[in-house]
Design a protein around this motif. Structure first.
Motif, PDB file in Angstrom:
ATOM      1  N   HIS A  83       8.806  -4.367 -14.089  1.00 65.42           N
ATOM      2  CA  HIS A  83       9.739  -5.445 -14.413  1.00 65.42           C
ATOM      3  C   HIS A  83       9.302  -6.318 -15.589  1.00 65.42           C
ATOM      4  N   LEU A  84       8.020  -6.609 -15.693  1.00 63.07           N
ATOM      5  CA  LEU A  84       7.558  -7.492 -16.772  1.00 63.07           C
ATOM      6  C   LEU A  84       7.320  -6.728 -18.070  1.00 63.07           C
ATOM      7  N   LYS A  85       7.001  -5.439 -17.950  1.00 63.56           N
ATOM      8  CA  LYS A  85       6.788  -4.582 -19.121  1.00 63.56           C
ATOM      9  C   LYS A  85       5.934  -5.278 -20.189  1.00 63.56           C
ATOM     10  N   PRO A  86       4.683  -5.582 -19.862  1.00 59.82           N
ATOM     11  CA  PRO A  86       3.832  -6.331 -20.800  1.00 59.82           C
ATOM     12  C   PRO A  86       3.660  -5.609 -22.131  1.00 59.82           C
ATOM     13  N   THR A  87       3.656  -6.378 -23.195  1.00 59.06           N
ATOM     14  CA  THR A  87       3.475  -5.816 -24.540  1.00 59.06           C
ATOM     15  C   THR A  87       2.130  -6.204 -25.149  1.00 59.06           C
ATOM     16  N   ASP A  88       1.421  -7.144 -24.530  1.00 59.48           N
ATOM     17  CA  ASP A  88       0.119  -7.571 -25.051  1.00 59.48           C
ATOM     18  C   ASP A  88      -0.976  -6.557 -24.739  1.00 59.48           C
ATOM     19  N   PHE A  89      -0.705  -5.663 -23.813  1.00 56.56           N
ATOM     20  CA  PHE A  89      -1.643  -4.604 -23.446  1.00 56.56           C
ATOM     21  C   PHE A  89      -0.831  -3.437 -22.897  1.00 56.56           C
ATOM     22  N   LYS A  90      -1.474  -2.289 -22.757  1.00 57.68           N
ATOM     23  CA  LYS A  90      -0.795  -1.086 -22.292  1.00 57.68           C
ATOM     24  C   LYS A  90      -1.455  -0.580 -21.016  1.00 57.68           C
ATOM     25  N   VAL A  91      -0.672  -0.411 -19.959  1.00 57.95           N
ATOM     26  CA  VAL A  91      -1.199   0.109 -18.698  1.00 57.95           C
ATOM     27  C   VAL A  91      -1.153   1.633 -18.730  1.00 57.95           C
ATOM     28  N   LYS A  92      -2.314   2.257 -18.589  1.00 56.28           N
ATOM     29  CA  LYS A  92      -2.397   3.716 -18.574  1.00 56.28           C
ATOM     30  C   LYS A  92      -2.258   4.276 -17.163  1.00 56.28           C
ATOM     31  N   SER A  93      -2.813   3.556 -16.181  1.00 56.42           N
ATOM     32  CA  SER A  93      -2.744   4.061 -14.811  1.00 56.42           C
ATOM     33  C   SER A  93      -2.840   2.916 -13.821  1.00 56.42           C
ATOM     34  N   LEU A  94      -2.327   3.169 -12.628  1.00 50.49           N
ATOM     35  CA  LEU A  94      -2.464   2.238 -11.509  1.00 50.49           C
ATOM     36  C   LEU A  94      -2.971   3.018 -10.302  1.00 50.49           C
ATOM     37  N   THR A  95      -4.089   2.569  -9.751  1.00 50.31           N
ATOM     38  CA  THR A  95      -4.639   3.166  -8.538  1.00 50.31           C
ATOM     39  C   THR A  95      -4.548   2.137  -7.422  1.00 50.31           C
ATOM     40  N   THR A  96      -3.875   2.494  -6.343  1.00 52.52           N
ATOM     41  CA  THR A  96      -3.754   1.585  -5.206  1.00 52.52           C
ATOM     42  C   THR A  96      -4.557   2.131  -4.034  1.00 52.52           C
ATOM     43  N   ILE A  97      -5.151   1.226  -3.275  1.00 52.83           N
ATOM     44  CA  ILE A  97      -6.021   1.599  -2.158  1.00 52.83           C
ATOM     45  C   ILE A  97      -5.541   0.883  -0.905  1.00 52.83           C
ATOM     46  N   ALA A  98      -5.038   1.657   0.056  1.00 46.89           N
ATOM     47  CA  ALA A  98      -4.513   1.097   1.306  1.00 46.89           C
ATOM     48  C   ALA A  98      -3.542  -0.049   1.025  1.00 46.89           C
ATOM     49  N   THR A  99      -2.641   0.187   0.097  1.00 46.92           N
ATOM     50  CA  THR A  99      -1.612  -0.795  -0.252  1.00 46.92           C
ATOM     51  C   THR A  99      -0.354  -0.515   0.574  1.00 46.92           C
ATOM     52  N   PRO A 100       0.260  -1.539   1.161  1.00 42.22           N
ATOM     53  CA  PRO A 100       1.443  -1.312   2.015  1.00 42.22           C
ATOM     54  C   PRO A 100       2.720  -1.092   1.206  1.00 42.22           C
ATOM     55  N   HIS A 101       2.826   0.061   0.567  1.00 41.58           N
ATOM     56  CA  HIS A 101       3.987   0.355  -0.271  1.00 41.58           C
ATOM     57  C   HIS A 101       5.285   0.386   0.536  1.00 41.58           C
ATOM     58  N   ARG A 102       5.175   0.630   1.816  1.00 40.70           N
ATOM     59  CA  ARG A 102       6.358   0.643   2.678  1.00 40.70           C
ATOM     60  C   ARG A 102       6.274  -0.449   3.741  1.00 40.70           C
ATOM     61  N   GLY A 103       5.491  -1.482   3.450  1.00 38.15           N
ATOM     62  CA  GLY A 103       5.340  -2.594   4.370  1.00 38.15           C
ATOM     63  C   GLY A 103       4.388  -2.276   5.507  1.00 38.15           C
ATOM     64  N   SER A 104       4.256  -3.218   6.417  1.00 40.12           N
ATOM     65  CA  SER A 104       3.342  -3.051   7.550  1.00 40.12           C
ATOM     66  C   SER A 104       3.965  -3.620   8.818  1.00 40.12           C
ATOM     67  N   ALA A 105       3.843  -2.864   9.899  1.00 41.71           N
ATOM     68  CA  ALA A 105       4.349  -3.332  11.189  1.00 41.71           C
ATOM     69  C   ALA A 105       3.592  -4.566  11.659  1.00 41.71           C
ATOM     70  N   VAL A 106       2.391  -4.783  11.141  1.00 39.80           N
ATOM     71  CA  VAL A 106       1.632  -5.989  11.493  1.00 39.80           C
ATOM     72  C   VAL A 106       2.366  -7.224  10.979  1.00 39.80           C
ATOM     73  N   ALA A 107       2.882  -7.146   9.751  1.00 38.84           N
ATOM     74  CA  ALA A 107       3.656  -8.264   9.197  1.00 38.84           C
ATOM     75  C   ALA A 107       4.936  -8.470   9.996  1.00 38.84           C
ATOM     76  N   ASP A 108       5.605  -7.380  10.354  1.00 38.70           N
ATOM     77  CA  ASP A 108       6.822  -7.486  11.170  1.00 38.70           C
ATOM     78  C   ASP A 108       6.529  -8.222  12.477  1.00 38.70           C
ATOM     79  N   PHE A 109       5.464  -7.800  13.141  1.00 40.13           N
ATOM     80  CA  PHE A 109       5.112  -8.362  14.448  1.00 40.13           C
ATOM     81  C   PHE A 109       4.742  -9.837  14.325  1.00 40.13           C
ATOM     82  N   ALA A 110       3.925 -10.167  13.319  1.00 39.91           N
ATOM     83  CA  ALA A 110       3.468 -11.548  13.155  1.00 39.91           C
ATOM     84  C   ALA A 110       4.642 -12.494  12.913  1.00 39.91           C
ATOM     85  N   LEU A 111       5.549 -12.109  12.035  1.00 41.41           N
ATOM     86  CA  LEU A 111       6.691 -12.973  11.731  1.00 41.41           C
ATOM     87  C   LEU A 111       7.622 -13.104  12.934  1.00 41.41           C
ATOM     88  N   LYS A 112       7.778 -12.015  13.682  1.00 46.31           N
ATOM     89  CA  LYS A 112       8.636 -12.061  14.863  1.00 46.31           C
ATOM     90  C   LYS A 112       8.040 -12.959  15.938  1.00 46.31           C
TER      91      LYS A 112
END
Length: 331
Positions: free
Chosen positions: A160-189
């Motif tokens: 969305h921001l499409k930065p022009t001051d630098f160029k992103v070559k790759s993104l590595t995510t580690i245990a990132t909740p790309h589809r959310g987490s049931a823990v967050a669902d439970f806590a908010l409920k």
């Protein structure tokens, strides 16, 4: 020339000896040592063999630090996750600060990797964190190409921001909740809408951002964030997940049980299924969410050494191998 190479290798060995001395919980592998053979899936610590159905299972490949790793061509940006920080000072200048990436930045630097640690608001919305991340990288690496190890705020920034001051070559995510987490669902409920509004008001009075919490639900990530945040073609996306079985005393015992019932294998906060994005490199077996940033209890390591039940995951070895992977990918 041979003398120069020998001196260079000697300096690197001295640096790694220093690293091992500073972080005694780590086991370092010298050129004369051998790796332990991978632990068989039927061992007591192994998870259900069906975990392999979700992708490559990484068992003890990161138990020991190798002596040599390749360095990627471009800088590596480390950006912390929810409630994270670059450095936390509990007693001002009177005591050393607590490093979020404890030992990881130093180890990468020793292998010739240029490391940038970015700081974003700990609990702000994904959008706000992304804007701060973009400013931080632009200030540290203007006009450069970078590889990012981070999470959802980086995905938002890239798309969305499409930065022009630098160029992103790759993104590595580690245990990132790309589809959310049931823990967050439970806590908010459990908190409920009325009490949640009161809690947000109280935190706002304390100048604590709260935008991130509702954005970690499965509904928001699946139906709002992901459809609006497609990958960018010229950026490489890699991901890792983690799964473990918590002990009775683990802080993740209850959250793990909840996630296991709803989403399956998980690291106590994020499921393997939710972690997968882009090129999935594998699932770290027997690894908790805190293990991933080298925050394992040192007593746990000591107990393992005494009992002979040595730990099979070393966060520093893991991050060094990510850098090595990026180098081999030409990044």
């Amino acid at each position: 020339m041979r003398h120069a190479v020998a001196v260079s290798n000697g300096v690197r060995s001295l640096k790694f000896n220093y690293l091992c001395a500073r972080y005694p919980a780590l086991r370092c592998l010298h050129s004369s040592a051998r790796r332990h053979s991978p632990q068989h899936p039927s061992s007591p610590d192994a998870l259900d063999p069906r975990l392999e159905d979700l992708g490559n299972v990484i068992r003890d490949e990161y138990a020991i630090i190798r002596e040599n790793y390749n360095a990627p061509k471009h800088a590596v940006v480390l950006a912390h996750g929810l409630l994270g920080f670059a450095e936390l000072r509990l007693a001002g200048r009177y005591l050393p600060g607590v490093q979020y990436w404890r030992g990881i930045k130093e180890a990468l630097s020793m292998q010739g990797v240029r490391v940038i640690t970015a700081t974003v608001p700990p609990s702000a919305s994904i959008e706000m964190r992304a804007e701060e991340l973009a400013r931080d990288i632009a200030a540290s690496a203007p006009g450069e190409q970078v590889n990012i190890i981070a999470g959802l705020d980086s995905r938002y920034m890239i798309t969305h921001l499409k930065p022009t001051d630098f160029k992103v070559k790759s993104l590595t995510t580690i245990a990132t909740p790309h589809r959310g987490s049931a823990v967050a669902d439970f806590a908010l409920k459990q908190i409920g809408d009325d009490r949640l509004a009161q809690l947000y008001y109280a935190l706002d009075r304390l100048k604590v951002e709260t935008g991130a919490f509702a954005q970690l639900t499965r509904d928001y990530m699946t139906n709002t964030f992901n459809p609006a945040t497609p990958d960018i073609k010229d950026v490489r996306y890699f991901s890792y997940g983690a799964a473990m079985q918590p002990s009775f005393w683990s802080v993740f015992r209850l959250s793990h049980r909840l996630l296991e019932q709803i989403e399956g294998y998980n690291d106590g906060l994020v499921s393997v299924a939710s972690s997968k994005w882009g090129a999935y490199k594998g699932t770290l077996e027997g690894v908790s969410h805190l293990d991933l940033i080298n925050w394992s209890n040192r007593l746990k390591w000591l107990a393992g050494e005494i009992t002979g039940n040595r730990q099979r995951f070393n966060a520093i070895a893991f991050y060094l191998d990510i850098a090595d992977m990026l180098a081999k990918e030409g990044l």
